[in-house]
Design an enzyme around this catalytic site. Structure first.
Site, short mmCIF file in Angstrom:
data_model
loop_
_atom_site.label_atom_id
_atom_site.label_comp_id
_atom_site.label_asym_id
_atom_site.label_seq_id
_atom_site.Cartn_x
_atom_site.Cartn_y
_atom_site.Cartn_z
N LYS A 338 0.80 -1.13 0.02
CA LYS A 338 -0.02 -0.11 -0.03
C LYS A 338 0.83 1.38 -0.20
O LYS A 338 0.75 2.18 -0.64
CB LYS A 338 -0.88 0.09 1.27
N SER A 339 2.10 1.17 0.80
CA SER A 339 2.59 2.50 0.89
C SER A 339 3.50 2.85 -0.33
O SER A 339 3.46 4.01 -0.64
CB SER A 339 3.83 2.47 2.05
N ARG A 343 2.91 5.99 -2.83
CA ARG A 343 3.87 6.89 -3.32
C ARG A 343 4.41 6.87 -4.79
O ARG A 343 4.77 7.99 -5.40
CB ARG A 343 4.87 6.83 -2.64
N GLY A 411 -5.65 9.20 5.76
CA GLY A 411 -4.86 10.12 6.54
C GLY A 411 -3.57 10.11 6.05
O GLY A 411 -2.77 11.35 5.90
N GLN A 486 4.59 9.37 8.24
CA GLN A 486 3.85 10.25 7.35
C GLN A 486 4.25 11.56 7.54
O GLN A 486 4.60 12.37 6.44
CB GLN A 486 2.23 10.04 7.83
N ASP A 632 1.52 -4.20 12.33
CA ASP A 632 0.31 -4.59 11.53
C ASP A 632 0.22 -6.16 11.44
O ASP A 632 -0.91 -6.62 11.00
CB ASP A 632 0.34 -4.05 9.99
N ARG A 710 -7.75 -7.33 9.36
CA ARG A 710 -6.69 -8.22 9.58
C ARG A 710 -7.14 -9.09 10.77
O ARG A 710 -6.80 -10.42 10.82
CB ARG A 710 -5.50 -7.19 10.41
#
Length: 759
Positions: A338-339, A343, A411, A486, A632, A710
């Site tokens: 996801k990160s 980006r 966020g 972040q 996570d 999760r």
């Protein structure tokens, strides 16, 4: 009998007079009849055959062609006549209005409110306080009372445009009239209404009339109509509307129509120029933005997630029913990180050249970022099966968005965008859904202000964020009070546009995807110890990105193999960033048979295939330095602990209590259902496992995932060592991070069925 979706009438008028018994007026009468309306419905229309037909159809009780004969004792008068006939009808009504009920209310259905308001002012001297102007946004190409449709207004909007001095009781009665027909009632001022309708209704009809007429006058018109495709047929359908009514509308709303036509002609001119110049980027940017506009504005208006509007996420309650036992065999590639997906869009848009992205995760954060850059003029193709093509515009090529940038519940998007937008030449605003607007953004706004940015927030430092363009940013040396990838990324992105050097020191290691990807795009980011830095004024160079599989998603299958006798699973192309490999370290300490194969680097990120085969696990005290690196992944690791010999102890994991759910308590509650012995403490948990691979480790039962993806996936894989069926409730959000989870679980040999999902 009341039809579905039409409410039992809350409208209690004793005598309703409809002036003009065509489609709109006739459908109003029909809808009220269906709703159970108890009063009299009478009509006035210059065509006595329409009145006779209305009576014959049971829509009205009586009627006639003379207004003075019908207005007696009327408690509400609905003017449903053409716009240009409105003034003469109002004049006739004014003469006989004393014969109506003392509490009579007047309303209308016209689509151009300024013209109708002006008529009322000329006839009555001012808009009477008992007059509520309105406009139902519904219609048909058919006309006349014979086309009356009792469901015409169901789930459609009716816009009321009351004057400031309107009688509040009159307004409420008109609202009740339309709500009884199944409509959603909104309020808007007259000028805003006419501007909006000129663009959304009047202009499309004008274009349809023009296009169809233009083609109908060409020599090849027979072939044009013979081979007309669906799109052109839609134009001909719209152009089949009542010509007289639309002539009146265009004349009555002339200024707003002309203004919207000017905007359209400017856009058409830009498209013409792009076609002439062969400018494919400009064409793609326009077409792709238009292609996704409906999803975007549905998300914005409904304050929903992008995934829900893209129909990727199941709606309503979803339950997993998982059979006990099963295998864990095969080669898998789980969704992209996801990160990095997030980006890749951001940096690809700012790069020079075309960035091809594979393995893109179509999750909420990355979809929000993708749509925001579309709004700022970037051509983006996709996403389609994990592929996205970004036509970069360079560091200073973004254009001012037409309105606020809506980032849903992301966020990450809001924080990273605040840094990037602080360096732009244009003003911008960032907003999100109801949940996001409650989250404080001071930890990014405050350091950005130190760099020279002008940022306004709502009370408490909360969204929306309003960012003033044209600020001259200066690099700063910033010691973050708490570790946050972040915040670090936000300041580095602002630093791209700042004079001098921007340094960020973090009190503990955080994910370094932004630094690695910037380097991958050719923008130098340096690091020494706990500090990273860059200099402003550089550029990004586009290149291909193959997004590594998300180790958080891979974890569920790593644990599945680790706990299942005879298991052998290889997970391909998984990101093994040192800030993310806590799960690998912890499983290895527990005795997992895990090997990294084909290690390589992709876009600045380390990647490997991970092969894991069954081996007996043992309980451990999880090293606290590994906790941030696996935060996570703990729901799945709790299942590994339940299958390990002895006790597994976790401490220093307070952050798990403030994730999508209190993950410590949610997992403990589920483990209790299965019969796993455990002890909860404030910052962790002790889990007593079963180290005997020859028998089931626990039972089955019904587990509530609390909407936490999760938790749901962790208990799904626990079924591999269960003695009975496990039913997991509230699983719709699994699609947020892992849309293909059930498919891949089935592929390795698990028995998962899904109940309650619908599109």
């Amino acid at each position: 009998m009341v039809e579905d979706s039409v409410k039992t009438s809350g409208c209690h008028e004793s005598r309703l007079l409809i002036v003009g018994l065509g489609l709109i007026g006739g459908s109003l009468a029909a809808a009220l009849r269906v709703s159970g309306f108890q009063g009299q419905i009478v009509a006035c229309d210059p065509d006595d055959s329409e009145i006779a037909r209305g009576i014959e159809m049971g829509l009205i009780d009586s009627g006639g062609t003379h207004l003075d004969e019908q207005v007696n004792d009327a408690t509400m008068v609905v003017l449903a006549v053409p716009v240009l006939a409105m003034e003469s009808v109002m004049a006739s009504l004014a003469e006989v209005l004393p014969n109506a009920s003392a509490d009579v209310v007047i309303t209308d259905v016209g689509s151009t409110k300024a013209t109708i308001r002006a008529c009322a002012q000329r006839v009555f001297g001012q808009v009477p306080t008992n007059m509520v102007l309105g406009h139902p946004i519904a219609g048909s190409e058919k006309s006349g009372v014979v086309a009356a449709n009792p469901r015409l207004y169901v789930d459609h909007k009716v816009i009321l445009t009351p004057e400031p001095n309107v009688d509040r009781d009159a307004l409420q009665r008109v609202r009740c009239l339309w709500e009884a027909c199944g409509a959603e009632v909104l309020e808007m001022d007259v000028e805003r209404h006419d501007q909006v309708l000129a663009r959304t209704s009047h202009l499309p009809h004008l274009l349809a009339f023009s296009l169809v007429d233009t083609l109908a006058r060409q020599d090849e018109r027979l072939d044009i109509f013979r081979y007309a495709a669906g799109g052109f047929r839609d134009f001909t359908r719209i152009a089949g509307s009542d010509p007289v009514m639309w002539r009146d509308i265009f004349i009555a709303n002339k200024q707003a129509v002309l203004a919207s036509l000017d905007d359209f002609e400017a856009g058409l001119s830009r498209l013409r120029h792009a076609v002439e110049a062969g400018d494919s980027d400009a064409l793609i940017a326009t077409f792709d933005r238009a292609s996704h506009a409906r999803h975007y504005f549905d998300s914005l208006l409904n304050k929903t997630s992008y995934q829900a509007e893209y129909h990727m996420q199941p709606q309503g309650k979803v339950t997993y029913r998982v059979q006990p036992g099963g295998q864990a065999q095969g080669r898998l590639r789980v969704p992209g990180d996801k990160s990095m997906s997030h980006r890749s869009i951001m940096l690809g848009a700012l790069a020079e050249g075309v960035t091809e992205v594979k393995g893109f995760l179509e999750g909420e954060d990355s979809l929000a970022t993708l749509q925001a850059f579309r709004e700022m003029g970037v051509a983006i193709e996709g996403p389609h099966q994990g592929r996205v093509t970004i036509h970069g515009v360079g560091m200073h090529g973004l254009k001012a968005p037409a309105g606020p940038l809506y980032v849903g519940n992301s966020g990450t998007a809001m924080r990273l965008f605040s840094g990037l937008l602080a360096g732009q030449a244009f003003d911008s605003e960032l907003t999100g859904d109801e949940s996001l607007t409650k989250r404080p953004m001071g930890r990014v706004a405050d350091p950005l202000r130190l760099m020279g940015a002008t940022i306004d927030t709502a009370e408490g430092g909360r969204p929306p964020l309003k960012i003033r363009g044209g600020a001259k940013l200066k690099g700063i040396h910033y010691d973050m009070p708490m570790a946050s990838a972040q915040v670090k990324s936000c300041l580095l992105l602002a630093g791209l546009y700042a004079e001098g050097e921007t340094r960020v020191r973090e009190p503990a290691p955080t994910r370094d995807h932004t630094e690695r990807m910037l380097n991958g795009f050719g923008y130098a980011v340096s690091r020494e110890g706990d500090t990273c830095w860059l200099k402003g004024g550089g550029k990004l160079t586009a290149g291909p990105i193959d997004v590594p599989s998300d180790i958080s998603s891979a974890t569920f299958f790593l644990v599945a193999a680790a706990i299942t006798p005879g298991a052998d699973i290889t997970l391909e192309h998984v990101g093994i960033n040192p800030t993310r490999i806590g799960v690998i370290n912890i499983l290895t300490l527990m005795g997992a048979n895990l090997a990294l194969e084909n290690e390589r680097e992709v876009g600045g990120e380390p990647v490997a295939d991970i092969r894991i085969r069954y081996a007996p696990l043992k309980g451990i005290d999880i090293p606290e330095e590994q906790v941030p690196l696996a935060i996570d992944e703990f729901p799945a690791l709790f299942i590994a602990a339940a299958n390990a010999e002895g006790v597994t102890r976790l401490r220093g994991a307070e952050e798990l209590r403030v994730k999508e759910s209190d993950r410590i308590q949610a997992m403990a509650d589920g483990l209790a259902v299965l019969g796993v012995q455990h002890t909860v403490v404030e910052d962790g948990i002790d889990i007593v496992g079963n180290g005997d691979g020859q028998k089931a480790s626990y039972g089955g039962g019904r587990v509530d995932s609390l909407g936490d993806h999760r938790i749901a996936m962790a208990f799904a894989i626990s079924s591999l060592r269960a003695s009975a069926e496990i039913v997991i409730e509230d699983c719709a959000n699994v699609a947020t991070s892992f849309p293909d989870f059930v498919e891949l679980a089935t592929r390795i040999g698990m028995g998962v069925s899904v109940e309650g999902a619908h599109e």
